[in-house]
Enzyme design. Structure first.
Site, PDB file in Angstrom:
ATOM      1  N   ASP A   1       5.457 -94.375  56.159  1.00 47.34           N
ATOM      2  CA  ASP A   1       4.611 -93.769  55.135  1.00 47.34           C
ATOM      3  C   ASP A   1       4.435 -94.790  54.021  1.00 47.34           C
ATOM      4  O   ASP A   1       5.333 -94.981  53.200  1.00 47.34           O
ATOM      5  CB  ASP A   1       5.291 -92.489  54.634  1.00 47.34           C
ATOM      6  CG  ASP A   1       4.510 -91.820  53.510  1.00 47.34           C
ATOM      7  OD1 ASP A   1       3.396 -92.286  53.183  1.00 47.34           O
ATOM      8  OD2 ASP A   1       5.031 -90.825  52.963  1.00 47.34           O
TER       9      ASP A   1
ATOM     10  N   HIS B   1       3.192 -84.325  56.937  1.00 53.59           N
ATOM     11  CA  HIS B   1       2.646 -85.464  57.680  1.00 53.59           C
ATOM     12  C   HIS B   1       2.597 -85.109  59.166  1.00 53.59           C
ATOM     13  O   HIS B   1       3.311 -84.224  59.630  1.00 53.59           O
ATOM     14  CB  HIS B   1       3.530 -86.703  57.514  1.00 53.59           C
ATOM     15  CG  HIS B   1       3.545 -87.282  56.146  1.00 53.59           C
ATOM     16  ND1 HIS B   1       2.948 -88.477  55.832  1.00 53.59           N
ATOM     17  CD2 HIS B   1       4.100 -86.825  54.987  1.00 53.59           C
ATOM     18  CE1 HIS B   1       3.133 -88.739  54.545  1.00 53.59           C
ATOM     19  NE2 HIS B   1       3.832 -87.748  54.013  1.00 53.59           N
TER      20      HIS B   1
ATOM     21  N   TYR C   1       9.381 -96.468  53.789  1.00 53.67           N
ATOM     22  CA  TYR C   1       8.879 -95.365  52.976  1.00 53.67           C
ATOM     23  C   TYR C   1       8.578 -95.923  51.593  1.00 53.67           C
ATOM     24  O   TYR C   1       9.463 -96.068  50.755  1.00 53.67           O
ATOM     25  CB  TYR C   1       9.909 -94.237  52.901  1.00 53.67           C
ATOM     26  CG  TYR C   1       9.511 -93.079  52.013  1.00 53.67           C
ATOM     27  CD1 TYR C   1       8.224 -92.563  52.047  1.00 53.67           C
ATOM     28  CD2 TYR C   1      10.429 -92.503  51.141  1.00 53.67           C
ATOM     29  CE1 TYR C   1       7.863 -91.500  51.231  1.00 53.67           C
ATOM     30  CE2 TYR C   1      10.074 -91.436  50.325  1.00 53.67           C
ATOM     31  CZ  TYR C   1       8.792 -90.937  50.370  1.00 53.67           C
ATOM     32  OH  TYR C   1       8.423 -89.898  49.561  1.00 53.67           O
TER      33      TYR C   1
END
Length: 281
Positions: free
Chosen positions: A169, A272, A125
């Site tokens: 991500d 998302h 992330y």
């Protein structure tokens, strides 16, 4: 082997909004989760049928990454490594809860077994950043750390070590192909800056493969994130910022990829959508 990566935007909220139904229908063998924002016990309770390892952020309610494998599947959790920085050099505000690296073993080997990993996965992330603020400095500092670790993982795989999948991500697009509104955002907003993009492109130039893009080289998107503001989701004004990045031999086993975009705004359980890729044995 089906591997899914998704920023859950808080696993408790995702569970309330319908994440379990997606897990049941998609049935990933491996899930890589970001922005979990929960401790290991809480997250595990919301992932029935899976064995998981979680790295929460030291700041409660922020970041957090997880790796989960099916309890009845062919893989088991092995050694976990927390953070992209070398041990003893961590920068908590930069790295905490943002890089979880786990060796996956053949099922039956058990946690802590000495057997050679079948695969190493990373749930990542990366910072979103904000131009002109300390958040952007943290993003670039983290990207520098990631660059070094990616080089080491690629070299290890090339030297006979396990294949590697880094997914999550990444909060950076690569080109106009990855964002609906390229011109008004390019070099004006975090995630679309050439300096950020250069970090990702250096990985792919060195041999890493952007798996979803390799399977759909001409496709616009498919997008994996839509702003909560306005009509971005309804108009499909999205960004492709969730990736599966693989070493070459693993990428060569990728058979298909899809984004599990909700049928409607009301049916979303995160901002998302999961990126799901099937790999052959």
């Amino acid at each position: 082997m089906r591997i899914a990566t998704v920023n859950v935007n808080g696993i408790r909220a995702a569970a309330r909004k319908g994440m379990a139904a997606w897990i049941e229908s998609s049935a990933p063998d491996v899930m890589l989760l970001q922005e979990v924002r929960a401790d290991e016990e809480t997250a595990a309770a919301l992932l029935p049928g899976y064995t998981s390892v979680v790295w929460p952020c030291r700041i409660k309610g922020r970041a957090g990454t997880a790796v989960a494998v099916r309890e009845d599947g062919s893989l088991a959790l092995g050694e976990a490594r927390y953070g992209v920085a070398a041990p003893g050099t961590e920068e908590p505000d930069v790295d905490s809860g943002r890089w979880l690296e786990v060796d996956l073993l053949p099922s039956g080997a058990g946690e802590g077994a000495k057997e050679e990993p079948a695969l190493t996965v990373v749930s990542a992330y990366l910072h979103s950043g904000q131009l002109g603020t300390e958040k952007m400095d943290q993003k670039y500092a983290h990207l520098d750390l990631v660059d070094a670790r990616m080089a080491a993982l690629l070299a290890r795989a090339a030297d006979g070590g396990p294949q590697v999948l880094m997914a999550g991500d990444l909060n950076v697009v690569r080109s106009a192909q990855d964002i609906k509104n390229w011109k008004p955002n390019h070099n004006k907003i975090a995630g679309v800056m050439d300096e950020e993009i250069a970090h990702l492109e250096s990985w792919f130039a060195s041999g890493w493969i952007d798996v979803a893009r390799s399977l759909a080289p001409e496709e616009q998107g498919p997008y994996t994130w839509w702003s909560q503001r306005g009509q971005a989701f309804d108009n499909n004004a999205g960004w492709r910022i969730d990736y599966q990045v693989a070493t070459p031999a693993l990428a060569g086993r990728a058979a298909s990829a899809r984004v599990d975009r909700a049928a409607s705004y009301a049916e979303r359980w995160s901002d998302h959508a999961p990126l799901v890729i099937d790999y052959t044995d």
